[in-house]
Design an enzyme around this catalytic site. Structure first.
Site, PDB file in Angstrom:
ATOM      1  CB  SER A   1     -74.964  79.702   9.793  1.00  0.00           C
ATOM      2  OG  SER A   1     -74.178  80.853   9.893  1.00  0.00           O
TER       3      SER A   1
ATOM      4  CG  HIS B   1     -76.442  82.984   8.050  1.00  0.00           C
ATOM      5  ND1 HIS B   1     -76.503  82.550   9.337  1.00  0.00           N
ATOM      6  CD2 HIS B   1     -77.695  83.367   7.727  1.00  0.00           C
ATOM      7  CE1 HIS B   1     -77.745  82.663   9.797  1.00  0.00           C
ATOM      8  NE2 HIS B   1     -78.486  83.153   8.822  1.00  0.00           N
TER       9      HIS B   1
ATOM     10  CG  ASP C   1     -81.416  83.151  11.087  1.00  0.00           C
ATOM     11  OD1 ASP C   1     -82.619  83.322  11.386  1.00  0.00           O
ATOM     12  OD2 ASP C   1     -80.965  83.347   9.953  1.00  0.00           O
TER      13      ASP C   1
END
Lengths: 202, 275
Positions: free
Chosen positions: A13, A40, A133
């Site tokens: 991310s 992401h 995540d």
């Protein structure tokens, strides 16, 4: 001879563009496994990242297409605003389902489907990121007998994602990004030394 | 056989049973995604395995309804992919304006946000009263919500941004009335839309359409079911009509590809050739 590993799944991310440049940029063109990547991005970020990485890397890098068959030595990025999943037959699926832990694409969704498809022949990699995540996905990878690699939190621009992954499961390797490409190449080359055929393989 | 393979067998048996008992056919859905949603449903249920759940699911329509809610994807938004709606407004609508009246089929409309977005574009482009939109979905509970046209107020900021990026000319706030945390869409948007149940796995075509929209629905289908849908859409479309797909969906490699040319490359707006 049965292959120990058949695919690499990567979740990243915040700080991901730099991390992927470094990690993928050093992989040799003949790297034998496909790499499935969730980075992401804001939906507005567009499609530029795959093209950028493809320019920089010896391996092929592309945005995943629906129902695409995965090929060795190719990195597939989840498209912005779609989840990326792996089917058991080794093809890719996209999904427009709701966000999972505020993320679409979600690392957990990729890892869980990849773990179901590849079982013990999957390498799961969690890199820098400022959210949790991927932690539950990496746990699933381990539960299915796969190998877990986490970027050393000390080495990550954002520690939360590596820390959450380490809290959720026991990683097989915790390494700085610098060392990760070499580790992947060693793991893949080491397959000759690995024990014989595994149940469910091939 | 490992635990995952065993579960795959259970899911196959369950989907077969659901098709026979209720007529809903999920057998040709891409597996990874439906398996994920089924597993979530199972985890929330009182059952340990799909085999255990199957006996009750086949006998209890209420329980099946909860499963259906769990496995259909109803994620949508107003002016989803603003660039797509900009192309609709600037490139597709000019063709539609040459007809006295047009018919549009929006397949898999979920809660209706994209159908209402389309209505806004058509009304702003001067086509009020000159179109009928058939917005269909497999899930009747979801159609009920679509018909109501009530959206969470919290989404309005992002929808307004989408609307403006798509080339919207008015004030987006004119299209709804705020009531506490809900936004009620205006009646003029509903006037041209008919919401109706339709199942892409088993139902027939809608005749003589000028436009068919089906976005991010077929990504959940296996290739054979995709081809079925594309044949259905092709049979529904008039020559010179338009087929609109999701941004990651393409006609390339499909049986019907030759019958279409791309109107807006990259935005998946195709035009059916004449003859």
């Amino acid at each position: 001879m049965a292959k120990r590993f058949r695919a690499v799944a990567i979740g990243v991310s915040f700080g991901g563009v730099q991390a992927l440049k470094l990690l993928l940029g050093r992989l040799p063109a003949d790297f034998p496994l496909p790499l499935l990547i969730v980075q992401h991005l804001s939906p507005e970020a567009g499609d530029g990242l795959a093209e950028l990485l493809d320019e920089l890397c010896a391996i092929r890098v592309k945005e995943a297409d629906e129902q695409e068959r995965i090929a060795p030595g190719t990195a597939y990025l989840a498209p912005p605003n779609y989840h990326l999943l792996v089917e058991r037959d080794g093809s890719l699926s996209l999904a427009a389902d709701a966000r999972v832990s505020y993320a679409r694409p979600s690392v957990d969704v990729l890892f869980e489907s990849a773990a179901a498809a590849f079982g013990s022949t999957l390498i799961g990699v969690i890199l820098t990121g400022a959210n949790g995540d991927g932690s539950s996905g990496l746990r699933t990878v381990k539960q299915m007998g796969g190998l877990a690699i986490v970027q050393d939190p000390e080495d990550a621009p954002a520690q939360q994602m590596p820390l959450a992954a380490l809290a959720a499961t026991r990683a097989d390797h915790v390494v700085p990004l610098e060392a990760m490409t070499a580790l992947l190449c060693r793991l893949v080359a080491g397959e000759a030394a690995a024990a014989g055929r595994r149940p469910g393989d091939g | 056989m490992d635990a995952g393979e065993l579960e795959d067998v259970e899911i196959r048996l369950l989907l077969e049973g659901l098709q026979r008992v209720y007529g809903y056919d999920f057998r040709d859905y891409a597996e990874a995604s439906i398996k994920r949603r089924l597993s979530h449903w199972l985890a929330e249920s009182a059952f340990a395995t799909f085999s255990q759940a199957q006996s009750d699911l086949l006998r209890d329509p209420q329980l099946f309804a909860s499963l259906l809610q769990g496995i259909t994807v109803n994620v949508t938004e107003m002016f989803r992919d603003p660039a797509f709606f900009k192309a609709i407004r600037e490139q597709l609508v000019p063709f539609l304006k040459t007809y006295p009246f047009v018919k549009i089929w929006h397949a898999g409309c979920a809660t209706g946000e994209e159908a209402y977005s389309m209505a806004i574009v058509l009304n702003e482009e001067g086509m009020t009263g000159r179109y009928r939109m058939y917005a269909t979905d497999i899930d009747e509970a979801v159609l009920q919500r679509a018909q109501e046209g009530v959206l969470p107020m919290a989404e309005m900021q992002s929808y307004t941004r989408n609307y403006q990026k798509s080339g919207g000319r008015a004030s987006f706030a004119d299209y709804y009335t705020a009531r506490y945390d809900r936004a009620i869409l205006s009646a003029e948007l509903k006037a041209g839309i008919v919401f109706a149940p339709h199942n892409l796995t088993s139902d027939a075509e809608f005749g003589e359409m000028n436009v068919v929209l089906c976005r991010n629905v077929m990504i959940y289908f296996k290739p054979a079911l995709k081809e079925r849908c594309l044949r259905l859409f092709d049979a529904s479309l008039l020559p010179g009509g338009f087929l609109c797909l999701g941004l990651k969906e393409t006609l390339d490699g499909r049986e019907t590809r030759g019958a279409y040319q791309e109107l807006a490359p990259g935005l998946r707006i195709y035009r059916k050739r004449y003859g």
